[in-house]
Design a protein around this motif. Structure first.
Motif, PDB file in Angstrom:
ATOM      1  N   ARG A  42       0.835  -1.196   0.000  1.00 40.57           N
ATOM      2  CA  ARG A  42       0.000   0.000   0.000  1.00 40.57           C
ATOM      3  C   ARG A  42       0.874   1.253   0.000  1.00 40.57           C
ATOM      4  O   ARG A  42       1.934   1.277   0.605  1.00 40.57           O
ATOM      5  CB  ARG A  42      -0.886   0.017   1.242  1.00 40.57           C
ATOM      6  CG  ARG A  42      -1.904  -1.111   1.276  1.00 40.57           C
ATOM      7  CD  ARG A  42      -2.464  -1.318   2.669  1.00 40.57           C
ATOM      8  NE  ARG A  42      -2.646  -0.052   3.365  1.00 40.57           N
ATOM      9  CZ  ARG A  42      -2.535   0.083   4.681  1.00 40.57           C
ATOM     10  NH1 ARG A  42      -2.195  -0.944   5.441  1.00 40.57           N
ATOM     11  NH2 ARG A  42      -2.752   1.250   5.248  1.00 40.57           N
ATOM     12  N   THR A  43       0.392   2.310  -0.658  1.00 41.69           N
ATOM     13  CA  THR A  43       1.192   3.541  -0.786  1.00 41.69           C
ATOM     14  C   THR A  43       0.665   4.691   0.062  1.00 41.69           C
ATOM     15  O   THR A  43       1.126   5.828  -0.084  1.00 41.69           O
ATOM     16  CB  THR A  43       1.243   3.998  -2.254  1.00 41.69           C
ATOM     17  OG1 THR A  43      -0.084   4.217  -2.724  1.00 41.69           O
ATOM     18  CG2 THR A  43       1.946   2.976  -3.119  1.00 41.69           C
ATOM     19  N   ASP A  44      -0.308   4.433   0.942  1.00 43.88           N
ATOM     20  CA  ASP A  44      -0.767   5.497   1.830  1.00 43.88           C
ATOM     21  C   ASP A  44       0.231   5.646   2.981  1.00 43.88           C
ATOM     22  O   ASP A  44       1.108   4.819   3.168  1.00 43.88           O
ATOM     23  CB  ASP A  44      -2.157   5.182   2.372  1.00 43.88           C
ATOM     24  CG  ASP A  44      -2.177   3.867   3.142  1.00 43.88           C
ATOM     25  OD1 ASP A  44      -1.627   2.863   2.623  1.00 43.88           O
ATOM     26  OD2 ASP A  44      -2.706   3.828   4.259  1.00 43.88           O
ATOM     27  N   GLY A  45       0.089   6.718   3.756  1.00 44.12           N
ATOM     28  CA  GLY A  45       0.960   6.903   4.914  1.00 44.12           C
ATOM     29  C   GLY A  45       2.000   7.992   4.682  1.00 44.12           C
ATOM     30  O   GLY A  45       2.171   8.512   3.578  1.00 44.12           O
ATOM     31  N   ASP A  46       2.722   8.287   5.773  1.00 43.88           N
ATOM     32  CA  ASP A  46       3.725   9.356   5.714  1.00 43.88           C
ATOM     33  C   ASP A  46       5.077   8.799   5.282  1.00 43.88           C
ATOM     34  O   ASP A  46       5.206   7.619   4.925  1.00 43.88           O
ATOM     35  CB  ASP A  46       3.824  10.062   7.066  1.00 43.88           C
ATOM     36  CG  ASP A  46       4.196   9.101   8.199  1.00 43.88           C
ATOM     37  OD1 ASP A  46       4.623   7.966   7.912  1.00 43.88           O
ATOM     38  OD2 ASP A  46       4.072   9.497   9.378  1.00 43.88           O
ATOM     39  N   THR A  97       6.406   5.803   7.318  1.00 40.77           N
ATOM     40  CA  THR A  97       5.648   4.572   7.027  1.00 40.77           C
ATOM     41  C   THR A  97       6.106   3.968   5.706  1.00 40.77           C
ATOM     42  O   THR A  97       6.308   2.747   5.590  1.00 40.77           O
ATOM     43  CB  THR A  97       4.145   4.888   6.979  1.00 40.77           C
ATOM     44  OG1 THR A  97       3.729   5.407   8.245  1.00 40.77           O
ATOM     45  CG2 THR A  97       3.335   3.642   6.658  1.00 40.77           C
ATOM     46  N   LEU A  98       6.286   4.799   4.701  1.00 36.83           N
ATOM     47  CA  LEU A  98       6.716   4.292   3.399  1.00 36.83           C
ATOM     48  C   LEU A  98       8.133   3.729   3.460  1.00 36.83           C
ATOM     49  O   LEU A  98       8.429   2.704   2.833  1.00 36.83           O
ATOM     50  CB  LEU A  98       6.633   5.406   2.358  1.00 36.83           C
ATOM     51  CG  LEU A  98       5.213   5.853   1.980  1.00 36.83           C
ATOM     52  CD1 LEU A  98       5.264   7.090   1.089  1.00 36.83           C
ATOM     53  CD2 LEU A  98       4.458   4.726   1.287  1.00 36.83           C
ATOM     54  N   ALA A 109       6.166   6.608  -4.561  1.00 38.51           N
ATOM     55  CA  ALA A 109       5.343   7.335  -3.586  1.00 38.51           C
ATOM     56  C   ALA A 109       6.216   8.057  -2.566  1.00 38.51           C
ATOM     57  O   ALA A 109       5.940   9.210  -2.188  1.00 38.51           O
ATOM     58  CB  ALA A 109       4.402   6.360  -2.876  1.00 38.51           C
ATOM     59  N   ARG A 119       6.465  12.079  -1.724  1.00 38.74           N
ATOM     60  CA  ARG A 119       6.305  12.649  -0.380  1.00 38.74           C
ATOM     61  C   ARG A 119       7.508  13.515  -0.006  1.00 38.74           C
ATOM     62  O   ARG A 119       7.360  14.602   0.566  1.00 38.74           O
ATOM     63  CB  ARG A 119       6.170  11.540   0.665  1.00 38.74           C
ATOM     64  CG  ARG A 119       5.014  10.606   0.496  1.00 38.74           C
ATOM     65  CD  ARG A 119       3.668  11.212   0.840  1.00 38.74           C
ATOM     66  NE  ARG A 119       2.709  10.155   1.079  1.00 38.74           N
ATOM     67  CZ  ARG A 119       2.168   9.375   0.149  1.00 38.74           C
ATOM     68  NH1 ARG A 119       2.501   9.548  -1.124  1.00 38.74           N
ATOM     69  NH2 ARG A 119       1.304   8.424   0.461  1.00 38.74           N
TER      70      ARG A 119
END
Length: 838
Positions: free
Chosen positions: A418-422, A425-426, A466, A470
């Motif tokens: 998954r590519t969500d998060g800060d 997290t990534l 991602a 960010r």
């Protein structure tokens, strides 16, 4: 890769960064029929794999790292990480890059194993730093050596504030928090920065480097991850720290580590510089000299771990790992990550029960060697490996025949991709997916290895993209894009000036009004610069008249005369002094300001001339009062000479006027604060710190010197002479210069009086009181006494001072000649009174 101790030729190519060592090795390998090079980083292996493919074709080149394996059936050239160099391949050429990493506490034993045992059939080349040369000589005596000088120079420039670092700089810190903090500062002050951390995937790292290389940002903020494997157009490397946490403890970087990083400055024939940020101060001279000249203490030991492991049992494996080396210069490596994980898993009863045979112990060791790319060896990583090991031995399967369940792998990978998060997290997800990429390349553990290799690679790429987005969002200022967009739409940019002087365009600070000069923000570059400047000037057209009226209504305390002869208004420069008719009447020249028209400039000049007159009158009050006093000719002459000299001059320069003074004249001068001493004529009030500083400024203005020396510290009465300053400067500030020292004239008078009194009793030694009042060394005091007319003479093993009789006889002869020539009464007859003076 042959595991042997003999080869046709073994060459060590040693030198600092930017010497072309890797380029040399690649050319040598590709000239052979087959070859292999081991690199310290996956990034480097991939970069050189791409280069070899361009030259030889994809069918002949293989890439082997822990996370990538591209091995065409006919591959002849292998680009690998050092850990992944396959032992089963027999190649004509073999190379190992950064061989000095044999001394690395964590990975050194792997490099040492390659140094001692890995050989090519026809040629073996080790590339690295000169520091490992003595150990290679000792451990591999058949080695030849080739030194490679750096293509360009590397020079130290000292500490600088981060906000004052030049474009094309790399700023190096050693923690993620420090990197983020510095990158935020650079974004605010310089528009943006690329960020490079060891935890980034190669794809993210390359994307951030491309952001820098393509000129979207002019600054790179990084950890020591830039020390190897990143070829960039960096002009300057600035260390924001020189200590790092190495996974075990916080320690200072050794000079060779600093040099490896600093060497990233400059590329090929382009020179580079390095320094520190102002927060940590300068590097010590020895370290600087070592980095600039590439001279360091040689390594005295490298790390070794037993390569001949025993798999009879877990205990036998651990015992063989603990074996100590016997060769001089080899020291046992500290437990590596795989050894630490082995200890953890061996304590697990379920795992210990399965690892009862040599083949299951060997499998357990293979599992323990799966990297934790997060670098923390967490309990979660240990649990993952324990479960993986149990799956591989499920249902009593023989070691190496079990398979990992497809649905379990799918669940693990699906949770990560998954590519969500800060940002953090990534970064953690990329570390996790890299572990699964490594596992996917164990084809004997999965039913469809190719599928999982492709899926984990895609997941890593997606997460890397991602993360790059960010990082760019957080550390790159996008305001220029917004301004350009409004310009393209034909919209007028809105601008205003804050009370602080900050100029705002479209809600963004674009510069500051300092006095009557607009200092544009250097971040506003490119296509938007012209429009931003025009909008700012429109706002300033209304601000300038208001500001001029405020200046005219302000109190004298709002103005100061700064070093360099610059007049400040509320600490903003508005004018500069220029030479006038006399030293005490300099001209006032408003600084160039296109925002002021002619009439406004004249208003500003008139006000500043008035203020300057009052300022000088306040500080030179005794001298100005003397100028206005009704005095006879000789006394007026002395006052004139004092004015030109800013308040003090040598007595020898005014002998005629002094001789012509009558007793009333002397009393009048004394009442005005003018003292006529043995050596000097001076006004004591003009020797105070504020007056001395102002005297230095006025002298420099008169001499058209822009770089004015710092005034003496308050209380200093003696100064060491500078080779860069003329004696006239010391005279101007009230100090009389000698050969190596200058004494304040009032202190010189005290010394002259004490010496005269002491010499009246015969030869004398300089007293402690003389040293105390002059504040100089014994040698400097002796120098001054000699200049005062005393000569040194030995007496009972001690050097004493006495009056020089020859000088006295000469003076008496002169006096007799003057008396013979005086046929009529004359004021100069008073010179006979001087014979009692030194």
């Amino acid at each position: 890769m042959q595991i042997t101790t003999a080869a046709a030729r073994l060459l060590a190519v040693l030198g600092p960064t930017n010497t072309g060592k890797t380029h040399f090795a690649m050319e040598r390998m590709l000239a052979h029929a087959s070859g292999m090079i081991g690199f310290p980083l996956r990034l480097l292996a991939r970069e050189n794999y791409d280069r070899a493919v361009r030259l030889k074709g994809a069918g002949q080149v293989a890439l082997i790292t822990g996370e990538e394996k591209i091995v065409p059936p006919g591959a002849r050239y292998f680009l690998c990480t050092v850990e992944s160099m396959p032992r089963e391949h027999d190649v004509a050429f073999l190379g190992v890059d950064e061989i000095q990493m044999c001394a690395d506490p964590d990975r050194g034993h792997i490099f040492t194993d390659r140094l001692l045992h890995a050989r090519g059939r026809q040629e073996t080349v080790f590339m690295g730093a000169e520091t490992i040369k003595p150990l290679i000589k000792r451990l591999v005596p058949e080695a030849e050596f080739l030194s490679r000088p750096r293509f360009s120079t590397l020079a130290y420039t000292g500490p600088k504030k981060i906000t004052r670092l030049p474009p094309r700089s790399a700023i190096v810190a050693f923690s993620t928090a420090e990197v983020y903090s510095i990158a935020e500062l650079v974004r605010r002050q310089r528009g943006g920065a690329a960020v490079v951390l060891g935890a980034l995937s190669p794809r993210t790292r390359n994307a951030q480097v491309a952001l820098y290389q393509e000129g979207d940002v002019d600054y790179l903020v990084a950890t020591d991850a830039i020390g190897m494997g990143l070829n960039m157009d960096v002009d300057h490397v600035a260390f924001a720290a020189t200590r790092k946490f190495d996974g075990r403890h916080l320690r200072a970087l050794v000079p060779t580590e600093l040099a490896q990083i600093a060497g990233r400055a400059g590329r090929h024939m382009n020179d580079g510089t390095f320094g520190t940020t102002a927060d940590i101060g300068p590097l010590d001279a020895e370290t600087v000299a070592g980095i600039e000249n590439h001279t360091f203490e040689p390594l005295d030991s490298i790390f070794w771990r037993n390569p001949q492991l025993r798999f009879d049992s877990v205990a036998a494996l651990r015992k063989s790992l603990a074996q100590r080396p016997h060769g001089r210069g080899l020291v046992k490596a500290r437990p590596a990550d795989d050894e630490i994980i082995l200890k953890t898993l061996a304590a697990n009863p379920d795992v210990a029960a399965l690892a009862g045979q040599p083949d299951t112990v060997r499998l357990l060791w293979d599992v323990c060697r799966i990297p934790d790319f997060g670098g923390v060896l967490s309990d979660g990583h240990a649990r993952l490996l324990a479960r993986l090991y149990r799956f591989l031995l499920a249902d009593g399967s023989a070691a190496g025949t079990g398979r990992l369940p497809t649905d379990w792998i799918a669940a693990q990978v699906g949770r990560i991709e998954r590519t969500d998060g800060d940002i953090e997290t990534l970064i953690q997800r990329i570390a996790n997916i890299r572990t699964w990429t490594y596992i996917a390349h164990r084809a004997d553990w999965l039913d469809d290895a190719a599928h999982w290799q492709e899926r984990t690679r895609r997941a890593e790429d997606k997460l890397s993209d991602a993360l790059h987005e960010r990082l760019t969002q957080r550390f790159v200022d996008r305001r220029s894009a917004k301004l350009v967009s409004r310009m393209k739409e034909g919209l007028e940019l809105l601008a205003a000036v804050k009370s602080s002087g900050e100029v705002i365009v479209e809600g963004h600070a674009v510069g500051r009004l300092k006095g009557f000069q607009f200092d544009a923000d250097p971040d506003d570059i490119g296509a938007a610069a012209k429009a931003v400047g025009a909008a700012a000037l429109r706002a300033l057209q209304n601000e300038i008249p208001r500001r001029l009226r405020a200046l005219e209504a302000d109190s004298p305390e709002a103005f100061t005369l700064a070093d360099g002869g610059v007049i400040l208004w509320h600490d903003n420069p508005i004018a500069r002094l220029a030479p006038g008719h006399t030293v005490l009447r300099p001209l006032v020249a408003p600084l160039p300001a296109s925002l002021l028209d002619g009439e406004q400039t004249q208003r500003l000049r008139r006000l500043l001339v008035q203020w300057l007159g009052g300022h000088l009158e306040h500080h030179f009050k005794p001298l100005i009062a003397a100028q206005d006093a009704a005095l006879p000719g000789p006394a007026r002459g002395i006052v004139y000479r004092l004015t030109e000299a800013l308040g003090s001059l040598a007595r020898a320069e005014a002998l005629d006027q002094i001789a012509a003074l009558t007793p009333p004249d002397r009393r009048a001068l004394r009442a005005l604060g003018i003292r006529i001493g043995r050596r000097s004529v001076f006004i004591p009030a003009l020797l105070k710190p504020a007056a001395v500083r102002l005297r230095g400024i006025l002298w420099a203005v008169r001499q058209r010197v822009r770089l004015i020396p710092m005034p003496p510290d308050p209380g200093r009465v003696s100064l060491a002479l500078s080779a860069h300053l003329p004696h006239a400067y010391y005279d101007a500030i009230g100090f009389q210069p000698f050969e190596t020292v200058a004494l304040r004239v009032d202190i010189l008078e005290r010394l002259a009086a004490e010496a005269w009194n002491a010499s009246g009793h015969g030869p004398f030694a300089p007293s402690a009181h003389m040293l105390s009042i002059t504040g100089c060394t014994a040698d400097s005091l002796n120098e001054v006494l000699r200049a005062l007319g005393y000569r040194q003479t030995p007496r009972d093993g001690t050097m004493l001072f006495e009056r020089a009789p020859k000088q006295h006889r000469k003076r008496k002869a002169v006096n007799r000649k003057r008396r013979a020539n005086d046929s009529a009464p004359s004021p100069f007859a008073k010179l006979k009174d001087l014979k009692a003076r030194p």
